[in-house]
Design a protein around this motif. Structure first.
Motif, short mmCIF file in Angstrom:
data_model
loop_
_atom_site.label_atom_id
_atom_site.label_comp_id
_atom_site.label_asym_id
_atom_site.label_seq_id
_atom_site.Cartn_x
_atom_site.Cartn_y
_atom_site.Cartn_z
N LEU A 28 0.83 -1.21 0.00
CA LEU A 28 0.00 0.00 0.00
C LEU A 28 0.86 1.26 0.00
O LEU A 28 0.59 2.22 -0.74
N LEU A 29 1.91 1.26 0.82
CA LEU A 29 2.80 2.43 0.88
C LEU A 29 3.57 2.61 -0.43
O LEU A 29 3.77 3.74 -0.88
N LEU A 30 3.97 1.50 -1.05
CA LEU A 30 4.64 1.59 -2.36
C LEU A 30 3.69 2.17 -3.40
O LEU A 30 4.10 3.00 -4.23
N PHE A 31 2.45 1.75 -3.36
CA PHE A 31 1.44 2.26 -4.30
C PHE A 31 1.22 3.76 -4.09
O PHE A 31 1.22 4.54 -5.06
N LYS A 32 1.07 4.16 -2.83
CA LYS A 32 0.83 5.58 -2.55
C LYS A 32 2.05 6.43 -2.88
O LYS A 32 1.92 7.57 -3.35
N GLN A 33 3.24 5.89 -2.64
CA GLN A 33 4.45 6.61 -2.99
C GLN A 33 4.56 6.79 -4.51
O GLN A 33 4.97 7.84 -5.00
N GLY A 34 4.17 5.75 -5.25
CA GLY A 34 4.17 5.85 -6.70
C GLY A 34 3.22 6.92 -7.20
O GLY A 34 3.55 7.70 -8.11
N ILE A 35 2.02 6.99 -6.60
CA ILE A 35 1.05 8.03 -6.96
C ILE A 35 1.61 9.42 -6.66
O ILE A 35 1.46 10.36 -7.44
#
Length: 483
Positions: free
Chosen positions: A360-367
């Motif tokens: 989830l944190l990787l996804f949000k960081q990507g966004i």
């Protein structure tokens, strides 16, 4: 490094583990097994071995340092994995090699569920119960259990707890004292196990299967007492019980505690990690259902839904139960399920994988990085449960992800170098590093056909996955051993 203190703790923990050999011996005796002496012999060997390690250094007592805690965890899981193989080696019914016995023991203890044993339906009840029991002990971490019930250790337990507990944030405590936290976690864990066993019994299992499968379900282990796993029972009621408790056990146990303390189930859906987890499970399940319906793979829509939901939950939670031979499902679905196990369960659960919160944190960081390209001057924070996540945590997550993928690639290449084909090597490493269990290719049914070198590598992968990479790798660095 306080070697004498470490040896004292290791001896005490090994003596504690020796008493677990008596439970399957009693179960086997009650079930009429012909020979239960392997467990009696293993009990004495482990008890004496622990006493020999403990007695000369029994008077050494001081506060553990962080590095001492890491070393205790590594040594204990390694020693326990090897010593847990003893009754399997001594059993005349198994006729198993040292490599296979250690592989099976480590697989059980790390709750991986990869097995080298076949014809489970013909094995003695004591052996079957022992495999399930090992998974149950490994589920929450026997180190946490030891810290909870061994105040005789005379040392602080926070270093052990920090090294053992999964997830990116390891210092949050449910209670002020670490011993009370460990006890609380085990009470929740035990409560789930009892509820799961009773539910399995009501759904149609006998008591032996119900207790055994409750151990592996709550531990997110995946071992079964039958060769066909959950498919043996051919019961939607039993499948439903498994789905519910796989989901509960793969959620953060701290979240369970908050829900229980505040009497508010709505807290589950206010948690960012758990919501994202449910979305991912729903997406994988829906993909399977749509693909099966288009190809008319199963006879009815209800069968399609049950098979898809069960296998999606089982693989994402890294339990590894099967109700069908998913390795032979059409097109990309088997690989999709294997990839889903990389995410695993929530932090602070008994599941394997990288953990949902990291994904989830990787996804949000990507966004955030995409938005920064559009608005270079904008100050955008990554939030979790409406709270900003420190950059240090994000950096640690990226570091973990990089090392995880790097380790996976190296292990896969080494396994391929031992003679396994690409599909088998990929799925075998994924199944062991993610603590999943079943794979594809030659390891679709079990890991018995592969060579001994690959089994030792995959045993190492299971330990890496169970201890979340860094706990084990840090001990292998020269810096760790410098004063």
């Amino acid at each position: 490094m306080q070697y004498f203190v470490i040896l004292r703790i290791l001896g005490l923990l090994l003596m504690l583990f020796s008493f677990t050999q008596l439970v399957p011996m009693i179960v086997g005796w009650l079930c009429g097994d012909v020979d239960v002496t392997p467990f009696l012999k293993a009990f004495f060997v482990l008890l004496v071995g622990g006493a020999v390690a403990w007695y000369p250094v029994r008077s050494y007592s001081s506060e553990l340092r962080l590095r001492d805690g890491f070393l205790v965890v590594i040594l204990f899981w390694t020693v326990l994995g090897v010593s847990g193989a003893l009754p399997l080696l001594l059993s005349k019914q198994l006729d198993i090699s040292i490599t296979d016995a250690v592989f099976e023991s480590i697989s059980a203890l790390t709750t991986t569920g990869a097995t080298v044993i076949t014809k489970l339906d013909d094995l003695p009840r004591s052996i079957l119960f022992y495999r399930q029991q090992l998974q149950w002990l490994g589920g929450m971490g026997i180190i946490v259990l030891a810290v909870a019930i061994l105040p005789i250790l005379g040392v602080g337990g926070s270093q052990l707890f920090r090294a053992e507990t999964p997830g990116p944030v390891k210092d949050s405590k449910l209670t002020p004292r670490i011993k009370e936290t460990a006890k609380l976690l085990w009470l929740i864990y035990f409560g789930f196990t009892v509820a799961c066993a009773i539910s399995y019994k009501v759904a149609g299992m006998n008591w032996f299967d119900a207790i055994g499968h409750s151990f592996s379900t709550v531990a997110i282990g995946g071992f079964s007492t039958h060769d066909k796993s959950m498919g043996y029972f051919e019961s939607h009621a039993i499948d439903s019980v498994a789905i519910v408790f796989m989901l509960l056990s793969s959620a953060n146990f701290s979240l369970h505690f908050l829900v229980w303390r505040k009497r508010s189930p709505a807290l589950y859906f206010k948690d960012s990690e758990f919501r994202f987890y449910l979305y991912c499970i729903a997406a994988v399940t829906l993909t399977c259902i749509v693909y099966f319906q288009i190809g008319h793979f199963f006879g009815s829509i209800s069968e399609t839904v049950y098979k898809s939901l069960f296998q999606a939950v089982s693989m994402i939670t890294t339990t590894g139960f099967t109700t069908a031979e998913y390795a032979y499902w059409p097109s990309f679905l088997p690989v999709l399920l294997i990839f889903s196990s990389f995410m695993g369960g929530c932090a602070g659960s008994t599941a394997g994988g990288m953990k949902v919160v990291r994904v989830l944190l990787l996804f949000k960081q990507g966004i955030r990085e995409i938005i920064r390209l559009i608005h270079p001057s904008a100050r955008i924070s990554v939030k979790l449960n409406r709270k900003p996540v420190p950059d240090a945590v994000l950096q640690a997550v990226w570091g973990f992800f990089s090392v995880y993928i790097g380790i996976f690639v190296i292990l896969m290449l080494l396994v391929m170098a031992s003679g396994l084909d690409q599909v088998t090597a990929f799925s075998a490493v994924a199944a062991t590093l993610n603590n999943l269990g079943p794979g594809l290719g030659d390891v679709a049914s079990n890991f018995a056909p592969i060579n001994d070198f690959a089994k030792w590598l995959l045993s190492f992968a299971m330990l890496l996955g169970r201890l979340e990479i860094f706990t084990l790798l840090v001990v292998l660095t020269p810096m760790f051993w410098r004063q």
